[in-house]
Design a protein around this motif. Structure first.
Motif, PDB file in Angstrom:
ATOM      1  N   PRO A 105     -38.432  17.334  -7.933  1.00 12.51           N
ATOM      2  CA  PRO A 105     -38.262  18.407  -8.935  1.00 12.51           C
ATOM      3  C   PRO A 105     -39.018  18.136 -10.234  1.00 12.51           C
ATOM      4  O   PRO A 105     -38.427  17.854 -11.280  1.00 12.51           O
ATOM      5  CB  PRO A 105     -36.751  18.420  -9.156  1.00 12.51           C
ATOM      6  CG  PRO A 105     -36.319  17.007  -8.893  1.00 12.51           C
ATOM      7  CD  PRO A 105     -37.200  16.537  -7.763  1.00 12.51           C
ATOM      8  N   VAL A 106     -40.331  18.239 -10.167  1.00 11.63           N
ATOM      9  CA  VAL A 106     -41.168  18.061 -11.342  1.00 11.63           C
ATOM     10  C   VAL A 106     -42.014  19.317 -11.508  1.00 11.63           C
ATOM     11  O   VAL A 106     -42.496  19.891 -10.526  1.00 11.63           O
ATOM     12  CB  VAL A 106     -42.054  16.798 -11.216  1.00 11.63           C
ATOM     13  CG1 VAL A 106     -42.986  16.899 -10.028  1.00 11.63           C
ATOM     14  CG2 VAL A 106     -42.820  16.535 -12.495  1.00 11.63           C
ATOM     15  N   SER A 107     -42.170  19.759 -12.726  1.00  6.52           N
ATOM     16  CA  SER A 107     -42.898  21.001 -12.974  1.00  6.52           C
ATOM     17  C   SER A 107     -44.389  20.754 -13.083  1.00  6.52           C
ATOM     18  O   SER A 107     -44.848  19.615 -13.254  1.00  6.52           O
ATOM     19  CB  SER A 107     -42.395  21.655 -14.266  1.00  6.52           C
ATOM     20  OG  SER A 107     -42.828  20.897 -15.400  1.00  6.52           O
ATOM     21  N   VAL A 108     -45.146  21.834 -13.023  1.00  6.23           N
ATOM     22  CA  VAL A 108     -46.592  21.757 -13.206  1.00  6.23           C
ATOM     23  C   VAL A 108     -46.910  21.165 -14.577  1.00  6.23           C
ATOM     24  O   VAL A 108     -47.781  20.298 -14.712  1.00  6.23           O
ATOM     25  CB  VAL A 108     -47.221  23.157 -13.058  1.00  6.23           C
ATOM     26  CG1 VAL A 108     -48.707  23.118 -13.390  1.00  6.23           C
ATOM     27  CG2 VAL A 108     -46.988  23.702 -11.652  1.00  6.23           C
ATOM     28  N   ARG A 109     -46.191  21.591 -15.601  1.00  2.63           N
ATOM     29  CA  ARG A 109     -46.406  21.070 -16.952  1.00  2.63           C
ATOM     30  C   ARG A 109     -46.168  19.559 -16.998  1.00  2.63           C
ATOM     31  O   ARG A 109     -46.910  18.812 -17.646  1.00  2.63           O
ATOM     32  CB  ARG A 109     -45.496  21.772 -17.953  1.00  2.63           C
ATOM     33  CG  ARG A 109     -45.746  21.354 -19.405  1.00  2.63           C
ATOM     34  CD  ARG A 109     -44.739  22.015 -20.342  1.00  2.63           C
ATOM     35  NE  ARG A 109     -44.826  23.462 -20.270  1.00  2.63           N
ATOM     36  CZ  ARG A 109     -45.711  24.190 -20.944  1.00  2.63           C
ATOM     37  NH1 ARG A 109     -46.590  23.583 -21.727  1.00  2.63           N
ATOM     38  NH2 ARG A 109     -45.721  25.504 -20.837  1.00  2.63           N
ATOM     39  N   ASP A 110     -45.113  19.096 -16.304  1.00  2.00           N
ATOM     40  CA  ASP A 110     -44.813  17.663 -16.284  1.00  2.00           C
ATOM     41  C   ASP A 110     -45.947  16.872 -15.630  1.00  2.00           C
ATOM     42  O   ASP A 110     -46.297  15.780 -16.086  1.00  2.00           O
ATOM     43  CB  ASP A 110     -43.513  17.403 -15.535  1.00  2.00           C
ATOM     44  CG  ASP A 110     -42.287  17.932 -16.278  1.00  2.00           C
ATOM     45  OD1 ASP A 110     -42.367  18.065 -17.515  1.00  2.00           O
ATOM     46  OD2 ASP A 110     -41.277  18.216 -15.614  1.00  2.00           O
ATOM     47  N   VAL A 111     -46.494  17.417 -14.543  1.00  2.00           N
ATOM     48  CA  VAL A 111     -47.599  16.739 -13.858  1.00  2.00           C
ATOM     49  C   VAL A 111     -48.800  16.616 -14.792  1.00  2.00           C
ATOM     50  O   VAL A 111     -49.420  15.549 -14.900  1.00  2.00           O
ATOM     51  CB  VAL A 111     -47.991  17.501 -12.574  1.00  2.00           C
ATOM     52  CG1 VAL A 111     -49.316  16.977 -12.012  1.00  2.00           C
ATOM     53  CG2 VAL A 111     -46.900  17.373 -11.523  1.00  2.00           C
ATOM     54  N   VAL A 112     -49.119  17.691 -15.483  1.00  4.67           N
ATOM     55  CA  VAL A 112     -50.267  17.663 -16.397  1.00  4.67           C
ATOM     56  C   VAL A 112     -49.997  16.713 -17.563  1.00  4.67           C
ATOM     57  O   VAL A 112     -50.902  16.017 -18.029  1.00  4.67           O
ATOM     58  CB  VAL A 112     -50.585  19.084 -16.892  1.00  4.67           C
ATOM     59  CG1 VAL A 112     -51.747  19.065 -17.883  1.00  4.67           C
ATOM     60  CG2 VAL A 112     -50.938  19.992 -15.707  1.00  4.67           C
ATOM     61  N   MET A 113     -48.752  16.630 -17.995  1.00  3.46           N
ATOM     62  CA  MET A 113     -48.401  15.739 -19.112  1.00  3.46           C
ATOM     63  C   MET A 113     -48.641  14.276 -18.754  1.00  3.46           C
ATOM     64  O   MET A 113     -48.893  13.450 -19.656  1.00  3.46           O
ATOM     65  CB  MET A 113     -46.945  15.955 -19.520  1.00  3.46           C
ATOM     66  CG  MET A 113     -46.491  15.121 -20.717  1.00  3.46           C
ATOM     67  SD  MET A 113     -47.416  15.463 -22.249  1.00  3.46           S
ATOM     68  CE  MET A 113     -46.648  17.031 -22.738  1.00  3.46           C
ATOM     69  N   THR A 114     -48.601  13.915 -17.463  1.00  6.18           N
ATOM     70  CA  THR A 114     -48.870  12.522 -17.100  1.00  6.18           C
ATOM     71  C   THR A 114     -50.277  12.099 -17.503  1.00  6.18           C
ATOM     72  O   THR A 114     -50.547  10.908 -17.660  1.00  6.18           O
ATOM     73  CB  THR A 114     -48.668  12.281 -15.593  1.00  6.18           C
ATOM     74  OG1 THR A 114     -49.613  13.082 -14.847  1.00  6.18           O
ATOM     75  CG2 THR A 114     -47.255  12.624 -15.155  1.00  6.18           C
ATOM     76  N   GLY A 115     -51.169  13.070 -17.671  1.00  7.79           N
ATOM     77  CA  GLY A 115     -52.503  12.745 -18.144  1.00  7.79           C
ATOM     78  C   GLY A 115     -52.520  12.303 -19.598  1.00  7.79           C
ATOM     79  O   GLY A 115     -53.535  11.762 -20.068  1.00  7.79           O
ATOM     80  N   ARG A 116     -51.428  12.475 -20.312  1.00  8.01           N
ATOM     81  CA  ARG A 116     -51.347  12.107 -21.726  1.00  8.01           C
ATOM     82  C   ARG A 116     -50.713  10.736 -21.946  1.00  8.01           C
ATOM     83  O   ARG A 116     -50.586  10.299 -23.096  1.00  8.01           O
ATOM     84  CB  ARG A 116     -50.531  13.156 -22.497  1.00  8.01           C
ATOM     85  CG  ARG A 116     -51.123  14.538 -22.509  1.00  8.01           C
ATOM     86  CD  ARG A 116     -52.449  14.586 -23.230  1.00  8.01           C
ATOM     87  NE  ARG A 116     -52.337  14.182 -24.635  1.00  8.01           N
ATOM     88  CZ  ARG A 116     -53.382  14.044 -25.442  1.00  8.01           C
ATOM     89  NH1 ARG A 116     -54.606  14.242 -24.966  1.00  8.01           N
ATOM     90  NH2 ARG A 116     -53.212  13.678 -26.693  1.00  8.01           N
ATOM     91  N   TYR A 117     -50.300  10.055 -20.886  1.00 10.67           N
ATOM     92  CA  TYR A 117     -49.570   8.802 -21.049  1.00 10.67           C
ATOM     93  C   TYR A 117     -50.341   7.777 -21.874  1.00 10.67           C
ATOM     94  O   TYR A 117     -49.765   7.016 -22.643  1.00 10.67           O
ATOM     95  CB  TYR A 117     -49.203   8.219 -19.687  1.00 10.67           C
ATOM     96  CG  TYR A 117     -47.992   8.879 -19.046  1.00 10.67           C
ATOM     97  CD1 TYR A 117     -47.320   9.911 -19.689  1.00 10.67           C
ATOM     98  CD2 TYR A 117     -47.534   8.493 -17.800  1.00 10.67           C
ATOM     99  CE1 TYR A 117     -46.225  10.527 -19.119  1.00 10.67           C
ATOM    100  CE2 TYR A 117     -46.432   9.106 -17.217  1.00 10.67           C
ATOM    101  CZ  TYR A 117     -45.785  10.120 -17.875  1.00 10.67           C
ATOM    102  OH  TYR A 117     -44.692  10.732 -17.308  1.00 10.67           O
ATOM    103  N   ARG A 128     -46.712  16.729 -30.828  1.00  5.96           N
ATOM    104  CA  ARG A 128     -47.295  18.074 -30.859  1.00  5.96           C
ATOM    105  C   ARG A 128     -48.698  18.072 -30.263  1.00  5.96           C
ATOM    106  O   ARG A 128     -49.059  18.989 -29.502  1.00  5.96           O
ATOM    107  CB  ARG A 128     -47.336  18.563 -32.308  1.00  5.96           C
ATOM    108  CG  ARG A 128     -48.011  19.934 -32.489  1.00  5.96           C
ATOM    109  CD  ARG A 128     -47.262  21.024 -31.751  1.00  5.96           C
ATOM    110  NE  ARG A 128     -47.895  22.319 -31.915  1.00  5.96           N
ATOM    111  CZ  ARG A 128     -47.591  23.161 -32.909  1.00  5.96           C
ATOM    112  NH1 ARG A 128     -46.683  22.826 -33.826  1.00  5.96           N
ATOM    113  NH2 ARG A 128     -48.187  24.327 -32.982  1.00  5.96           N
ATOM    114  N   ALA A 129     -49.506  17.055 -30.597  1.00  6.90           N
ATOM    115  CA  ALA A 129     -50.876  16.991 -30.078  1.00  6.90           C
ATOM    116  C   ALA A 129     -50.886  16.898 -28.556  1.00  6.90           C
ATOM    117  O   ALA A 129     -51.777  17.462 -27.896  1.00  6.90           O
ATOM    118  CB  ALA A 129     -51.607  15.797 -30.686  1.00  6.90           C
ATOM    119  N   ASP A 130     -49.902  16.209 -27.987  1.00 10.91           N
ATOM    120  CA  ASP A 130     -49.837  16.080 -26.531  1.00 10.91           C
ATOM    121  C   ASP A 130     -49.472  17.411 -25.879  1.00 10.91           C
ATOM    122  O   ASP A 130     -50.072  17.811 -24.872  1.00 10.91           O
ATOM    123  CB  ASP A 130     -48.808  15.005 -26.149  1.00 10.91           C
ATOM    124  CG  ASP A 130     -49.129  13.653 -26.775  1.00 10.91           C
ATOM    125  OD1 ASP A 130     -50.256  13.173 -26.584  1.00 10.91           O
ATOM    126  OD2 ASP A 130     -48.258  13.101 -27.473  1.00 10.91           O
TER     127      ASP A 130
END
Length: 272
Positions: A105-117, A128-130
Motif C-alpha cells: 500500500p504505497v502511493s505513486v507520490r510515495d514512490v516518486v518521493m523515494t527519489g528525494r532521499y 517544501r522543496a522535496d
C-alpha cells in the motif's frame, strides 16, 4: 578488429564528459557479459543503446550504477566513480523491470518521493522543496491526477512513467533507462520520448536502451551499438545501416530490412 566511431557532435567533447567507459570487462563466472566496452558521452545529449538480447546492455547499466563490480576497466560519471555518483544522486537508473511488491500500500507520490532521499536531512522528513520537486516530476510525466493512487493499480505504461518521475525528482545529471518503451501504451511512449528530449535541452545526459529502431533517429542524438563490446558509436542513421546492424545481430546484411522514418515524426531541428 572493430573500431568505435563517434558522430561529429560527439567529437565536440573537449569539455567535461558526463560519462566515460574505458575497456570495461564484466564476467559472470565463465560468461563474459562485457568485453572491453569503451565509449564517452557529453552532457546535454540523448544516446540510444542498441543491441540484441544478451548483448550486455543491462549489465552495462548496472556497472554504470556501481551495482556490479567490473573485472577490469574504468567508469566515471562526471569524474566520479559510480558509487560516488550514486551516493550524491548524480546518476539515476530506471531498470527494465522493478523489483516491487505491487500489492504494497504505497502511493505513486510515495514512490516518486523515494527519489528525494538523498536530499533529505537527518530527520528524513520531506521539506517544501522535496514536495515541490515531486509535484513537478509528476506533472512532467502526466501523473498528477494519479498521485494518490496505489502504485500497483497503474497500467504498465503509467508505472514506467512513475519510476521515470522518481529519477526526475532525484535531480540526477545522468539518467539511465533500460527499455523504457517496452510494453507501454502510446501515450506513455510519447510522454517519455518528449521528456527525454526536454531533459537533454536542460543539460542532462540520457542513455536509453531501446529495440524501437524506427524511432531511434527521432529520439537520439547518437547511438551506441553493443555486442559485449562497443561495435560503433555514431549518428543513429549510421548505426541503422543494414551492414552495421548485421554486425550486432549476427545476420546477413541482405536480411536486415531497410529502416523507414517513423510515421508521424520529423527530424529534430538542426538535423538534415
Amino acid at each position: 578488429m572493430t573500431t568505435t566511431q563517434r558522430p561529429t557532435a560527439s567529437r565536440a567533447t573537449a569539455g567535461p564528459l558526463a560519462l566515460e567507459v574505458e575497456n570495461l570487462v564484466v564476467r559472470y563466472g565463465a560468461v563474459t557479459a562485457l568485453d572491453g566496452a569503451t565509449f564517452a558521452l557529453a552532457p546535454a545529449r540523448v544516446t540510444g543503446l542498441v543491441g540484441m538480447n544478451g548483448s550486455g546492455k543491462s549489465t552495462l547499466f548496472k556497472a554504470l550504477m556501481g551495482l556490479v563490480r567490473p573485472d577490469s576497466g574504468r567508469v566515471r560519471v562526471h569524474g566520479m566513480t559510480p558509487e560516488q555518483a550514486r551516493r550524491r544522486g548524480t546518476v539515476s537508473y530506471v531498470p527494465q523491470t522493478e523489483d516491487v511488491d505491487w500489492t504494497f500500500p504505497v502511493s505513486v507520490r510515495d514512490v516518486v518521493m523515494t527519489g528525494r532521499y538523498g536530499h533529505l536531512g537527518l530527520t528524513r522528513r520531506p521539506r517544501r522543496a522535496d514536495h515541490d520537486a515531486v509535484a513537478e516530476a509528476l506533472a512532467r510525466v502526466e501523473l498528477t491526477d494519479l498521485a494518490h493512487r496505489q502504485i500497483g493499480a497503474l497500467s504498465g505504461g503509467q508505472r514506467k512513467r512513475a519510476f521515470v518521475a522518481r529519477g526526475l525528482a532525484q535531480e540526477a545529471r545522468v539518467l539511465l533507462l533500460d527499455e523504457p518503451f517496452a510494453g507501454v501504451d502510446k501515450r506513455s511512449e510519447a510522454t517519455v520520448s518528449r521528456l527525454l528530449r526536454e531533459l537533454a535541452a536542460d543539460g542532462r545526459t540520457v542513455l536509453v536502451s531501446t529495440h524501437d529502431l524506427q524511432s531511434l533517429d527521432v529520439l537520439c542524438d547518437d547511438a551506441v551499438l553493443l555486442q559485449r563490446r562497443v561495435l560503433l558509436h555514431a549518428d543513429p542513421r549510421e548505426v541503422l545501416l543494414p551492414e552495421n546492424l548485421a554486425r550486432a545481430f549476427g545476420v546477413d546484411p541482405a536480411e536486415v530490412p531497410a529502416q523507414e522514418p517513423a510515421r508521424g515524426h520529423h527530424r529534430r531541428e538542426g538535423q538534415s
